[in-house]
Design a protein around this motif. Structure first.
Motif, short mmCIF file in Angstrom:
data_model
loop_
_atom_site.label_atom_id
_atom_site.label_comp_id
_atom_site.label_asym_id
_atom_site.label_seq_id
_atom_site.Cartn_x
_atom_site.Cartn_y
_atom_site.Cartn_z
N SER A 253 -50.81 -17.50 -98.62
CA SER A 253 -50.67 -18.50 -99.67
C SER A 253 -50.24 -19.85 -99.09
CB SER A 253 -49.64 -18.04 -100.71
OG SER A 253 -48.32 -18.13 -100.19
N ASN A 254 -50.58 -20.92 -99.81
CA ASN A 254 -50.17 -22.26 -99.39
C ASN A 254 -48.66 -22.37 -99.29
OD1 ASN A 254 -52.84 -23.22 -99.29
ND2 ASN A 254 -52.83 -23.68 -101.47
N TYR A 255 -47.97 -21.74 -100.23
CA TYR A 255 -46.50 -21.81 -100.22
C TYR A 255 -45.94 -21.15 -98.96
CZ TYR A 255 -41.64 -21.02 -101.48
OH TYR A 255 -40.26 -20.98 -101.47
N ASP A 256 -46.44 -19.97 -98.61
CA ASP A 256 -45.94 -19.27 -97.42
C ASP A 256 -46.28 -20.05 -96.16
OD1 ASP A 256 -44.72 -17.19 -98.75
OD2 ASP A 256 -46.46 -15.87 -98.65
N TYR A 257 -47.45 -20.68 -96.14
CA TYR A 257 -47.81 -21.50 -94.98
C TYR A 257 -46.86 -22.69 -94.86
CZ TYR A 257 -50.82 -23.82 -91.56
OH TYR A 257 -51.30 -24.40 -90.41
N TRP A 258 -46.60 -23.35 -95.96
CA TRP A 258 -45.67 -24.49 -95.97
C TRP A 258 -44.28 -24.04 -95.52
CZ3 TRP A 258 -41.13 -26.16 -98.21
CH2 TRP A 258 -40.91 -27.54 -98.28
N GLN A 259 -43.84 -22.89 -96.02
CA GLN A 259 -42.51 -22.38 -95.68
C GLN A 259 -42.39 -22.04 -94.20
OE1 GLN A 259 -39.50 -21.87 -96.89
NE2 GLN A 259 -39.90 -22.82 -98.85
N PHE A 260 -43.47 -21.56 -93.59
CA PHE A 260 -43.42 -21.28 -92.16
C PHE A 260 -43.01 -22.52 -91.38
CE2 PHE A 260 -45.61 -21.64 -88.05
CZ PHE A 260 -45.06 -20.57 -87.38
N LEU A 275 -47.45 -31.72 -81.69
CA LEU A 275 -48.58 -30.83 -81.45
C LEU A 275 -49.44 -30.61 -82.69
CD1 LEU A 275 -46.84 -28.05 -79.31
CD2 LEU A 275 -48.59 -29.63 -78.50
N PHE A 276 -48.82 -30.48 -83.85
CA PHE A 276 -49.52 -29.94 -85.02
C PHE A 276 -49.67 -30.91 -86.18
CE2 PHE A 276 -47.46 -26.18 -82.96
CZ PHE A 276 -48.63 -25.61 -82.46
N THR A 277 -49.32 -32.19 -85.98
CA THR A 277 -49.51 -33.19 -87.03
C THR A 277 -50.02 -34.48 -86.40
OG1 THR A 277 -47.38 -34.39 -87.02
CG2 THR A 277 -47.43 -32.24 -88.13
N ASP A 278 -50.41 -35.42 -87.27
CA ASP A 278 -50.81 -36.75 -86.82
C ASP A 278 -49.72 -37.78 -87.07
OD1 ASP A 278 -53.29 -35.88 -85.95
OD2 ASP A 278 -54.32 -36.38 -87.83
N VAL A 279 -48.50 -37.33 -87.35
CA VAL A 279 -47.39 -38.26 -87.55
C VAL A 279 -47.25 -39.13 -86.29
CG1 VAL A 279 -44.89 -38.45 -87.90
CG2 VAL A 279 -46.20 -36.71 -89.14
N PRO A 280 -47.14 -40.47 -86.44
CA PRO A 280 -47.04 -41.35 -85.26
C PRO A 280 -45.85 -40.99 -84.37
CG PRO A 280 -47.48 -42.63 -87.25
CD PRO A 280 -47.19 -41.23 -87.70
N ASN A 304 -45.04 -30.70 -94.76
CA ASN A 304 -46.02 -31.42 -95.56
C ASN A 304 -47.24 -31.83 -94.74
OD1 ASN A 304 -44.50 -31.27 -97.90
ND2 ASN A 304 -43.53 -33.27 -97.61
N ALA A 305 -46.99 -32.36 -93.55
CA ALA A 305 -48.10 -32.86 -92.72
C ALA A 305 -48.97 -31.72 -92.20
CB ALA A 305 -47.56 -33.68 -91.56
N ALA A 306 -48.34 -30.64 -91.73
CA ALA A 306 -49.10 -29.51 -91.19
C ALA A 306 -49.90 -28.82 -92.28
CB ALA A 306 -48.15 -28.52 -90.52
N THR A 307 -49.31 -28.68 -93.47
CA THR A 307 -50.01 -28.03 -94.58
C THR A 307 -51.14 -28.90 -95.10
OG1 THR A 307 -47.96 -26.88 -95.20
CG2 THR A 307 -49.72 -26.93 -96.84
N ALA A 308 -50.90 -30.20 -95.24
CA ALA A 308 -51.94 -31.10 -95.71
C ALA A 308 -53.13 -31.10 -94.76
CB ALA A 308 -51.38 -32.51 -95.86
N MET A 309 -52.88 -31.05 -93.46
CA MET A 309 -53.96 -31.08 -92.48
C MET A 309 -54.83 -29.83 -92.58
SD MET A 309 -53.67 -31.40 -88.34
CE MET A 309 -52.97 -33.04 -88.46
N CYS A 310 -54.21 -28.69 -92.76
CA CYS A 310 -54.94 -27.42 -92.71
C CYS A 310 -55.41 -26.94 -94.08
CB CYS A 310 -54.04 -26.36 -92.08
SG CYS A 310 -54.90 -24.88 -91.57
N ARG A 311 -54.62 -27.27 -95.13
CA ARG A 311 -54.92 -26.77 -96.47
C ARG A 311 -55.30 -27.85 -97.47
NH1 ARG A 311 -52.57 -21.59 -97.09
NH2 ARG A 311 -52.69 -20.50 -95.09
N GLY A 312 -55.04 -29.12 -97.13
CA GLY A 312 -55.34 -30.21 -98.05
C GLY A 312 -54.08 -30.80 -98.66
#
Length: 410
Positions: A253-260, A275-280, A304-312
């Motif tokens: 689920s998106n929630y479990d992914y975000w929580q990870f 490694l896993f986001t595009d944050v400057p 937020n950034a990792a989930t948005a990148m992978c899940r929207g």
């Protein structure tokens, strides 16, 4: 820190991706003067990749961000054999239908992370079954196999570790590194591919491909590996208490992914943001310097950034709002994992397993006996506890951070 001239290696270096390079100067010079087609391979053993694969996916994203062409190789052919790297035992083999279904499912994640198309830096996805299935076995042994020695193959970690553990290594698996090396040769011929990237466990396979391409065609190609990504506590990336952290929302689920990501160790926040986001990078430097409770701000940015990148974006926003409601207001957000239960009753042990909070009934019992399970706000220590299911949704908690819902159905 090495001073690179190409945008590609400067970006990889600044964000912590570089572990080994076959020829740093050569690749740096090539990437500084032209678009370089670069590939990473992924076997299709499941309907989704997991977080442990994400650094390899991000390598392709970084390559495209630096102005180069990503080639995603789906191992329709090599999946039929199984990569022995990092495996203690022989992997279950899939048929063509299962492999093709997995590839179609995995593609959805790549379509979010890469731009596909016909342009010079647009990504392409290729199935190596296109050429591997057409190879004549005798021809393959004669033309390609003669460039490999058993002596050297036995020195590679993927083989040596399996033998050291006295685990079987089949002749089929032993051929995997030859076929992966052949992939590099074929991609060089078909797409002008000049570099392969991957995790550090792929170093031996990558070196084989570099050498094979040079020996047969005389073409200079390059290899890059990223470091093995482990968490600060030493545990393997891509795993959680409840199992694999899948990239596809159909598996997690998106929630479990975000929580990870929200539950990241304080010591890992800066590294994972790079490694896993595009944050400057300057913003990451600010976030990782936060101390005490303020580091939670950085963890939320990461989640937020990792989930948005992978899940929207919508998935990240919904998961963050669910977390806020759950922890700040004590209510239940819409994105919590849920399980439908017929009216009557269900054992708490079964509910914990169904929600993914325990991998087995035994693990669920230990969680309950240890005081880690709650029904609504009440701590339950009776491992035989039965939950009455009426007309209302019931919230189940495992520890402080895992929450789910039991939804009554007729």
């Amino acid at each position: 820190m090495t001073e690179y001239t190409s945008d590609l290696l400067r970006l990889l270096d600044a964000r912590g991706y570089i572990h080994q390079l076959t020829d740093a100067a050569g690749l740096d010079a090539l990437a500084a003067k032209q678009v370089v087609p670069i590939y990473v391979g992924f076997d299709a053993t499941a309907p989704s990749l997991h977080v442990g694969n994400l650094v390899s996916v991000m390598l392709l994203r970084r390559a495209q961000q630096a102005g180069h062409k990503p080639i995603v190789i789906m191992g329709g052919g090599t999946t039929k054999i199984g990569d022995p790297s990092g495996k203690d035992e022989v992997r279950k083999l899939l048929d063509d239908d299962g492999i093709n279904a997995n590839i179609a499912s995995i593609r959805r994640v790549f379509e979010r992370l890469l731009t596909f198309g016909d342009g010079p830096t647009d990504a392409v996805m290729v199935n190596n079954d296109e050429w591997l299935s057409k190879l004549g076995y005798i021809d393959m042994l004669r033309d390609v196999g003669r460039h490999f020695t058993i002596n050297r193959m036995l020195t590679f970690d993927s083989v040596r570790l399996r033998l050291d553990r006295e685990q079987p290594l089949t002749f089929l698996e032993f051929n995997y590194m030859i076929l992966q090396a052949y992939d590099f040769l074929e991609l060089s011929r078909r797409y002008g591919c000049r570099a392969q990237m991957g995790g550090s466990d792929q170093w031996g396979n990558i070196v084989n491909g570099v050498e094979l391409t040079r020996r047969i065609d005389g073409t200079e190609v390059f290899g890059v590996t990223a470091p093995l990504i482990t968490k600060a506590d030493g545990s393997k990336m891509g795993k959680s208490v409840s199992g694999a952290v899948w990239l596809n929302e159909t598996q997690l689920s998106n929630y479990d992914y975000w929580q990870f990501w929200r539950n990241t160790d304080d010591r890992d926040v800066g590294r994972f943001l790079r490694l896993f986001t595009d944050v400057p990078l300057d913003e990451i430097a600010r976030l990782e310097a936060l101390q005490g409770a303020e580091i939670n701000e950085a963890k939320i940015v990461l989640a937020n950034a990792a989930t948005a990148m992978c899940r929207g974006d919508a998935a990240a926003t919904e998961a963050a709002e669910t977390a806020r409601k759950t922890f700040e207001e004590g209510t239940s957000g819409d994105a919590l994992p849920s399980h439908n239960v017929a009216k009557g009753s269900i054992a708490l042990v079964d509910a914990l397993v169904a929600l993914g909070f325990a991998a087995s009934k035994g693990e669920a019992r230990r969680l309950i006996k240890g005081g880690g399970a709650r029904v609504e706000s009440e701590k339950i220590t009776d491992e035989n506890f039965m939950i009455a299911i009426g007309a209302e949704t019931i919230r189940i908690s495992a520890g402080k951070k895992n929450h789910g819902l039991l939804n009554p159905v007729e």
